[in-house]
Design a protein around this motif. Structure first.
Motif, PDB file in Angstrom:
ATOM      1  N   MET A 325       0.805  -1.392  -0.045  1.00  0.00           N
ATOM      2  CA  MET A 325       0.189   0.319  -0.069  1.00  0.00           C
ATOM      3  C   MET A 325       0.969   1.178  -0.015  1.00  0.00           C
ATOM      4  N   TYR A 326       2.000   1.225   0.668  1.00  0.00           N
ATOM      5  CA  TYR A 326       2.679   2.478   0.924  1.00  0.00           C
ATOM      6  C   TYR A 326       3.057   3.148  -0.588  1.00  0.00           C
ATOM      7  N   PRO A 327       3.677   2.727  -1.371  1.00  0.00           N
ATOM      8  CA  PRO A 327       3.819   3.359  -2.538  1.00  0.00           C
ATOM      9  C   PRO A 327       2.719   3.556  -3.295  1.00  0.00           C
ATOM     10  N   LYS A 328       1.755   2.936  -3.357  1.00  0.00           N
ATOM     11  CA  LYS A 328       0.426   3.024  -3.896  1.00  0.00           C
ATOM     12  C   LYS A 328      -0.263   4.191  -3.536  1.00  0.00           C
ATOM     13  N   LEU A 329      -0.384   4.578  -2.323  1.00  0.00           N
ATOM     14  CA  LEU A 329      -0.880   5.356  -1.921  1.00  0.00           C
ATOM     15  C   LEU A 329      -0.387   7.068  -2.162  1.00  0.00           C
ATOM     16  N   PHE A 330       0.975   7.032  -2.213  1.00  0.00           N
ATOM     17  CA  PHE A 330       1.744   8.102  -2.943  1.00  0.00           C
ATOM     18  C   PHE A 330       1.567   8.282  -4.256  1.00  0.00           C
TER      19      PHE A 330
END
Length: 355
Positions: A325-330
């Motif tokens: 999720m982390y890179p997808k959220l940015f």
């Protein structure tokens, strides 16, 4: 342009070793190689350190350990070296370290302490905040102290529990009702977590959790949406979009997270703009209260009946796999994966090696 030399550290001695190798491949596939000289260091499950200079497609499933390029190497705590020493005595200066290690010995402050001794800049939280965020019992105590809402919880050590198991099991149901969630205090990727509805299930769950750590945390069940918020920054952190987890299993355990294709993520979460804004605000408040720097993913529950926001946990080295999720959220707020990696390295260099 003078390229910075960045050491990417992966593997590690934890239950999340295999996730780490996939995360490392994700970062190495997206980092701007025009800007950085890359040095790869892998740590085997036995704790052996190696310099790796081969195809990054070998990283998953530990195929990298079969490479002919491997040679023993480690990051030295000697500040004069400011980098890596190989088995032949070669010294490699590095400008910063990007630790892609999850769980124990990678996310709990131990490796961060080595970087701080060596005075080498590194991506992510320092040793103190890493240790605090890794230990769910300590995290919960800090959150209570600063008034950030969370599920009701209790925590105890293996030593305390073994003296009187009945006492702790009975107390758990009295204080938390049923079902109860059981978690190792120090573990990641939902390893060792279980859900208990009766005495025997809770006893089994506690014993399973204590195989992962010497302390356990029990929490009340929350009937809510599971959402996550990515945070980036040092003194002035920013929050990205809020995403929602749709777990294929009864709850978002390790298998549901990494092995079950039925698990889904929704970006943005199916919440109002106001509720997502509240979650971002609470994520930033927790990030600052716990002393986080660089990056963290802050996970929440949102009660389905009244919309109450409850903090679940903070991950100081969130996954960087293709489904993370982390890179997808940015990416959802216009920050590409490559740019995100640049920012993380810039934040590490801006903080410097002396913390």
């Amino acid at each position: 342009m003078n390229k910075k030399t960045i050491a990417v550290l992966f593997g590690g001695v934890s239950s999340e070793h295999d996730v780490s190798t996939v995360s490392a491949k994700g970062i190495l596939s997206n980092i701007n190689k025009e800007k950085y000289n890359l040095v790869l260091i892998g740590i085997s499950k036995k704790g052996e350190w190696f310099l790796f200079d081969d195809d990054i497609n070998l990283l998953p499933e530990d195929k990298w350990l079969e490479s002919k390029t491997l040679k023993k190497a480690f990051i030295s705590p000697d500040t004069a070296i400011h980098g890596i020493v190989t088995e032949s005595g070669e010294q490699i200066y590095i400008d910063a370290v990007f630790p892609v290690l999850h769980g124990k010995n990678g996310e709990d402050g131990t490796i961060q302490g080595l970087f701080q001794l060596a005075q080498i800049p590194f991506v992510g939280c320092d040793a103190t905040s890493s240790g605090v965020c890794m230990d769910k019992g300590i995290t919960n105590a800090v959150l209570d102290a600063v008034g950030i809402k969370q599920a009701k919880w209790i925590s105890f050590s293996a030593y305390e529990y073994k003296k009187n198991p009945d006492k702790y099991i009975t107390n758990a149901f009295e204080k938390l009702s049923s079902p109860v969630f059981v978690k190792p205090a120090n573990a990641g990727s939902s390893v060792g977590i279980s859900k208990a509805t009766d005495y025997n299930e809770l006893k089994t769950g506690i014993e399973t959790a204590l195989k992962e750590d010497k302390k356990v945390v029990l929490e009340e069940f929350i009937d809510g949406f599971e959402v996550e918020c990515a945070v980036l920054g040092n003194e002035e952190p920013v929050a990205a979009e809020v995403g929602e987890i749709l777990a294929a299993a009864d709850f978002y355990d390790f298998d549901a997270k990494y092995n079950n294709p039925e698990s889904q993520t929704l970006i943005p979460a199916r919440l109002s703009d106001e509720k997502r804004s509240e979650i971002k605000s609470e994520a930033l408040r927790a990030y600052k209260a716990l002393g986080c720097e660089g990056l963290s993913r802050v996970d929440f529950f949102v009660r389905k009946d009244n919309g109450e926001v409850l903090l679940n946990e903070i991950n100081t080295i969130p996954g960087q796999t293709p489904i993370s999720m982390y890179p997808k959220l940015f990416e959802a707020v216009g920050v590409s994966y490559s740019e995100l990696i640049d920012r993380l390295i810039e934040l590490a260099l801006a903080r410097g090696g002396k913390i």
